[in-house]
Design a protein around this motif. Structure first.
Motif, PDB file in Angstrom:
ATOM      1  N   MET A  36      -9.818  -5.534  -5.798  1.00  0.00           N
ATOM      2  CA  MET A  36     -10.173  -4.731  -6.969  1.00  0.00           C
ATOM      3  C   MET A  36     -10.104  -3.261  -6.628  1.00  0.00           C
ATOM      4  SD  MET A  36     -13.102  -7.095  -8.642  1.00  0.00           S
ATOM      5  CE  MET A  36     -13.370  -8.142  -7.248  1.00  0.00           C
ATOM      6  N   LEU A  37     -10.243  -2.990  -5.338  1.00  0.00           N
ATOM      7  CA  LEU A  37      -9.947  -1.654  -4.813  1.00  0.00           C
ATOM      8  C   LEU A  37      -8.882  -1.885  -3.760  1.00  0.00           C
ATOM      9  CD1 LEU A  37     -13.417  -0.008  -4.301  1.00  0.00           C
ATOM     10  CD2 LEU A  37     -11.498   1.040  -5.479  1.00  0.00           C
ATOM     11  N   ALA A  38      -7.671  -1.427  -4.023  1.00  0.00           N
ATOM     12  CA  ALA A  38      -6.564  -1.768  -3.137  1.00  0.00           C
ATOM     13  C   ALA A  38      -6.495  -0.811  -1.959  1.00  0.00           C
ATOM     14  CB  ALA A  38      -5.263  -1.735  -3.914  1.00  0.00           C
ATOM     15  N   VAL A  39      -5.864  -1.281  -0.893  1.00  0.00           N
ATOM     16  CA  VAL A  39      -5.613  -0.424   0.262  1.00  0.00           C
ATOM     17  C   VAL A  39      -4.795   0.782  -0.203  1.00  0.00           C
ATOM     18  CG1 VAL A  39      -4.384  -0.274   2.469  1.00  0.00           C
ATOM     19  CG2 VAL A  39      -5.748  -2.309   1.923  1.00  0.00           C
ATOM     20  N   GLY A  40      -5.205   1.967   0.208  1.00  0.00           N
ATOM     21  CA  GLY A  40      -4.502   3.183  -0.192  1.00  0.00           C
ATOM     22  C   GLY A  40      -5.181   3.880  -1.354  1.00  0.00           C
ATOM     23  N   VAL A  85      -9.457   3.631   0.913  1.00  0.00           N
ATOM     24  CA  VAL A  85      -9.502   2.286   1.466  1.00  0.00           C
ATOM     25  C   VAL A  85      -8.350   2.157   2.456  1.00  0.00           C
ATOM     26  CG1 VAL A  85      -9.350  -0.183   0.958  1.00  0.00           C
ATOM     27  CG2 VAL A  85     -10.420   1.364  -0.692  1.00  0.00           C
ATOM     28  N   VAL A  86      -8.652   1.756   3.694  1.00  0.00           N
ATOM     29  CA  VAL A  86      -7.583   1.640   4.694  1.00  0.00           C
ATOM     30  C   VAL A  86      -7.351   0.202   5.150  1.00  0.00           C
ATOM     31  CG1 VAL A  86      -7.701   3.999   5.530  1.00  0.00           C
ATOM     32  CG2 VAL A  86      -9.192   2.267   6.549  1.00  0.00           C
ATOM     33  N   ARG A  87      -8.347  -0.658   4.923  1.00  0.00           N
ATOM     34  CA  ARG A  87      -8.192  -2.038   5.384  1.00  0.00           C
ATOM     35  C   ARG A  87      -8.993  -2.942   4.455  1.00  0.00           C
ATOM     36  NH1 ARG A  87     -10.771  -5.760   8.605  1.00  0.00           N
ATOM     37  NH2 ARG A  87     -12.580  -4.455   8.999  1.00  0.00           N
ATOM     38  N   ALA A  88      -8.413  -4.102   4.133  1.00  0.00           N
ATOM     39  CA  ALA A  88      -9.136  -5.058   3.288  1.00  0.00           C
ATOM     40  C   ALA A  88      -9.642  -6.202   4.146  1.00  0.00           C
ATOM     41  CB  ALA A  88      -8.228  -5.591   2.187  1.00  0.00           C
ATOM     42  N   PRO A  89     -10.951  -6.454   4.177  1.00  0.00           N
ATOM     43  CA  PRO A  89     -11.463  -7.587   4.942  1.00  0.00           C
ATOM     44  C   PRO A  89     -11.146  -8.873   4.196  1.00  0.00           C
ATOM     45  CG  PRO A  89     -13.251  -6.583   3.726  1.00  0.00           C
ATOM     46  CD  PRO A  89     -12.009  -5.765   3.443  1.00  0.00           C
ATOM     47  N   PHE A  90     -11.073  -9.957   4.925  1.00  0.00           N
ATOM     48  CA  PHE A  90     -10.830 -11.237   4.276  1.00  0.00           C
ATOM     49  C   PHE A  90     -12.111 -11.661   3.548  1.00  0.00           C
ATOM     50  CE2 PHE A  90      -9.809 -15.844   4.254  1.00  0.00           C
ATOM     51  CZ  PHE A  90      -8.553 -15.730   3.668  1.00  0.00           C
ATOM     52  N   PRO A  91     -11.986 -12.102   2.286  1.00  0.00           N
ATOM     53  CA  PRO A  91     -13.210 -12.362   1.509  1.00  0.00           C
ATOM     54  C   PRO A  91     -13.964 -13.599   1.968  1.00  0.00           C
ATOM     55  CG  PRO A  91     -11.270 -13.009   0.267  1.00  0.00           C
ATOM     56  CD  PRO A  91     -10.775 -12.343   1.517  1.00  0.00           C
ATOM     57  N   ALA A 169      13.670  -2.444  -0.956  1.00  0.00           N
ATOM     58  CA  ALA A 169      14.077  -2.073  -2.315  1.00  0.00           C
ATOM     59  C   ALA A 169      14.078  -0.554  -2.508  1.00  0.00           C
ATOM     60  CB  ALA A 169      13.151  -2.723  -3.341  1.00  0.00           C
ATOM     61  N   GLN A 170      13.358   0.154  -1.625  1.00  0.00           N
ATOM     62  CA  GLN A 170      13.325   1.617  -1.624  1.00  0.00           C
ATOM     63  C   GLN A 170      12.773   2.233  -2.904  1.00  0.00           C
ATOM     64  OE1 GLN A 170      16.925   3.389  -0.036  1.00  0.00           O
ATOM     65  NE2 GLN A 170      17.391   1.467   1.041  1.00  0.00           N
ATOM     66  N   SER A 171      11.819   1.555  -3.508  1.00  0.00           N
ATOM     67  CA  SER A 171      11.141   2.160  -4.659  1.00  0.00           C
ATOM     68  C   SER A 171       9.663   2.344  -4.328  1.00  0.00           C
ATOM     69  CB  SER A 171      11.263   1.260  -5.895  1.00  0.00           C
ATOM     70  OG  SER A 171      10.296   1.645  -6.858  1.00  0.00           O
ATOM     71  N   PRO A 172       9.246   3.606  -4.109  1.00  0.00           N
ATOM     72  CA  PRO A 172       7.827   3.843  -3.790  1.00  0.00           C
ATOM     73  C   PRO A 172       6.875   3.331  -4.874  1.00  0.00           C
ATOM     74  CG  PRO A 172       9.124   5.788  -3.312  1.00  0.00           C
ATOM     75  CD  PRO A 172      10.035   4.831  -4.037  1.00  0.00           C
ATOM     76  N   ARG A 173       7.279   3.445  -6.131  1.00  0.00           N
ATOM     77  CA  ARG A 173       6.403   2.977  -7.209  1.00  0.00           C
ATOM     78  C   ARG A 173       6.242   1.470  -7.172  1.00  0.00           C
ATOM     79  NH1 ARG A 173       5.446   6.130 -12.032  1.00  0.00           N
ATOM     80  NH2 ARG A 173       5.983   8.280 -11.573  1.00  0.00           N
ATOM     81  N   LEU A 174       7.360   0.777  -6.992  1.00  0.00           N
ATOM     82  CA  LEU A 174       7.271  -0.682  -6.932  1.00  0.00           C
ATOM     83  C   LEU A 174       6.500  -1.125  -5.690  1.00  0.00           C
ATOM     84  CD1 LEU A 174      10.792  -1.762  -8.243  1.00  0.00           C
ATOM     85  CD2 LEU A 174       8.591  -2.108  -9.349  1.00  0.00           C
ATOM     86  N   LEU A 175       6.660  -0.367  -4.603  1.00  0.00           N
ATOM     87  CA  LEU A 175       5.910  -0.679  -3.384  1.00  0.00           C
ATOM     88  C   LEU A 175       4.405  -0.587  -3.655  1.00  0.00           C
ATOM     89  CD1 LEU A 175       5.498  -1.203  -0.355  1.00  0.00           C
ATOM     90  CD2 LEU A 175       5.916   1.209   0.057  1.00  0.00           C
ATOM     91  N   ARG A 176       3.979   0.479  -4.359  1.00  0.00           N
ATOM     92  CA  ARG A 176       2.549   0.615  -4.675  1.00  0.00           C
ATOM     93  C   ARG A 176       2.069  -0.560  -5.521  1.00  0.00           C
ATOM     94  NH1 ARG A 176       3.525   6.156  -4.714  1.00  0.00           N
ATOM     95  NH2 ARG A 176       3.953   6.271  -6.945  1.00  0.00           N
TER      96      ARG A 176
END
Lengths: 254, 235
Positions: A36-40, A85-91, A169-176
């Protein structure tokens, strides 16, 4: 007009005392672990967060210190500073259970719809933009799940493959978009509660997708990705249905 | 585990559906006694009448926690100003029950052109009880919902429809326990063969019922004019 709260009530094993720094850290941790809060992503500023939880800024600062100690967030200074957020713990299983209770089947279907749209676009661009070196990298990451030893590591290896497709794919938006989707979907998929996870199936799917990219076969790549995501989302929906009522439950209540 | 037959599920669903439309009709009757029309069939509602209608809708919402919102939607012709007119109240998590405002000016960018939407046209033109959706109510309440509507008549003139929205997520909670009683999977399906709510990945909200794969049977549901069916897998 109805806005989803950023920090929905998530169950944890530990009793929650409202307003204490550790309790708030628990809630934010759950939100991060379930994507719900993504890395980055950047957290709201201290004043806003303190207001959201109804605590003093001093308490909130203690919360952020706990999260920093756990390596989940990093605070950066400067114009584009803030807490990220830099890391997501496993839930925890309880958090996964709460996630399924809070999301309807229709919402999971919609998550699959978005994931399909984003991933199909990515794999098509990956077909067009890949070259020998990048294909090798994709191939290498396709079977990484096999080296993983824990569900958390498998979730991370699974995500890494899909994120690499976005890199190719080289698309920063799609990567996000893919990062955000992966951080929500992947921990659920590999959670013990969802079960029935076959690393071999995931690896076979990944290798087939990688092979289609290597051949620049747009149509096949698209079909494989669609199928892969459909199977995954169906597993989540089945898990939700089975965690809720068993067939026949609730029938006598009405 | 008790074995439940498709007919038993059908009966439960019908009881539920009929009671939803009954309470909608109740609200319609109450509203009809407040709305005035002139000889030409034009609606006349002053501030006092509006306040009374809001009160009635609010009371309806208090009794129906499942509803996302409810209210009256007038035909632009009957209202006579050329603008749309809605008296719509919603369960607001922060404000409680409150009035929801729509863009009703046809020249505005985000005009809510409800007279072209199924829940309005069917209930108003054909005069039937209608269930529309699942659909995303873009420019309306912007939720993924179904809308139940029925026509409103004042002194022989059809002037508006009465309606209630239910979010698909909430409808799921309400109906899954009935549909899940059929272990092979079952769904509530609308007149367009779209799945409204289903109990397996074979029946996902919004998907079209696959005409190629046989292997399921269906039972029409009362009120029949809605065209709703119970569809269930047969092995």
């Amino acid at each position: 007009m109805t806005q989803q709260p950023i920090f929905p009530q998530v169950l944890t094993d530990r009793p929650i005392t409202y307003g204490s720094a550790p309790a708030i850290a628990e809630r934010i941790t759950s939100s991060i672990s379930l994507g719900m809060l993504a890395v980055g992503e950047r957290l709201p500023n201290e004043q806003e967060l303190a207001a959201q939880f109804g605590v003093a800024v001093a308490t909130l600062r203690k919360t952020l210190a706990i999260l920093r100690d756990r390596g989940l967030v990093e605070t950066r200074r400067g114009r584009s500073g803030g807490t990220f957020v830099v890391r997501a713990p496993f839930p925890e299983p309880a958090a996964v259970e709460a996630y399924f209770a809070e999301h309807s089947v229709a919402e999971l279907r919609d998550l699959g719809d978005e994931h399909t749209a984003v991933s199909v676009a990515i794999v098509k661009l990956a077909c067009k933009r890949s070259h020998a070196v990048s294909v090798d990298r994709v191939m290498d990451l396709a079977s990484r799940i096999g080296d993983a030893e824990t569900p958390a590591e498998r979730a991370s290896a699974d995500s890494r493959f899909h994120i690499e497709l976005a890199v190719v794919a080289q698309s920063p938006r799609l990567l996000r978009s893919e990062l955000r989707l992966q951080s929500e979907v992947s921990p659920l998929l590999w959670s013990e509660l969802v079960g029935d996870v076959q690393p071999e199936t995931a690896i076979a799917d990944h290798l087939a997708i990688a092979a289609a990219i290597a051949k620049d076969d747009l149509n096949q790549a698209e079909e494989l990705v669609e199928d892969h995501i459909r199977q995954n989302i169906y597993r989540l929906i089945d898990a939700k249905l089975n965690l809720g009522t068993k067939p026949g439950d609730g029938w006598d209540r009405s | 585990m008790t074995t439940v037959s498709p007919d038993q599920v059908k009966t439960r669903l019908e009881t539920w559906l009929v009671s939803q439309f009954d309470s909608l009709s109740e609200l319609a009757v109450q509203a009809e006694s407040v709305i005035e029309v002139d000889a030409a069939g034009k609606v006349d509602i002053d501030q006092q009448a509006t306040a009374r209608l809001e009160e009635l809708i609010g009371e309806h919402l208090v009794r129906h926690r499942l509803s996302d919102g409810a209210g009256l939607i007038f035909s632009t012709e009957a209202f006579g100003t050329g603008d749309g007119h809605l008296i719509w109240l919603v369960h607001d998590p922060e404000e409680g029950i409150s009035r929801y405002n729509f863009e009703v000016n046809p020249r505005a960018d985000r005009y809510y052109d409800y007279e072209r939407l199924e829940w309005f046209t069917k209930a108003f033109t054909a005069g039937t009880k209608t269930i529309a959706g699942p659909y995303i109510d873009y420019l309306g309440v912007e939720e993924y919902i179904v809308t139940l509507t029925a026509p409103i008549h004042v002194r022989g003139h059809r002037v508006a429809v009465v309606g209630t929205d239910i979010r698909i997520a909430d409808l799921e909670l309400e109906l899954l326990r009935l549909l899940r009683a059929l272990p092979a999977g079952a769904a509530l399906v609308n007149v367009h063969d779209s799945i409204v709510v289903g109990s397996s990945t074979r029946f996902l909200s919004g998907d079209q019922l696959d005409p190629i794969s046989a292997g399921y049977a269906s039972l029409p549901l009362q009120p029949y004019e809605t065209g709703l069916r119970l569809v269930y897998a047969v092995d």
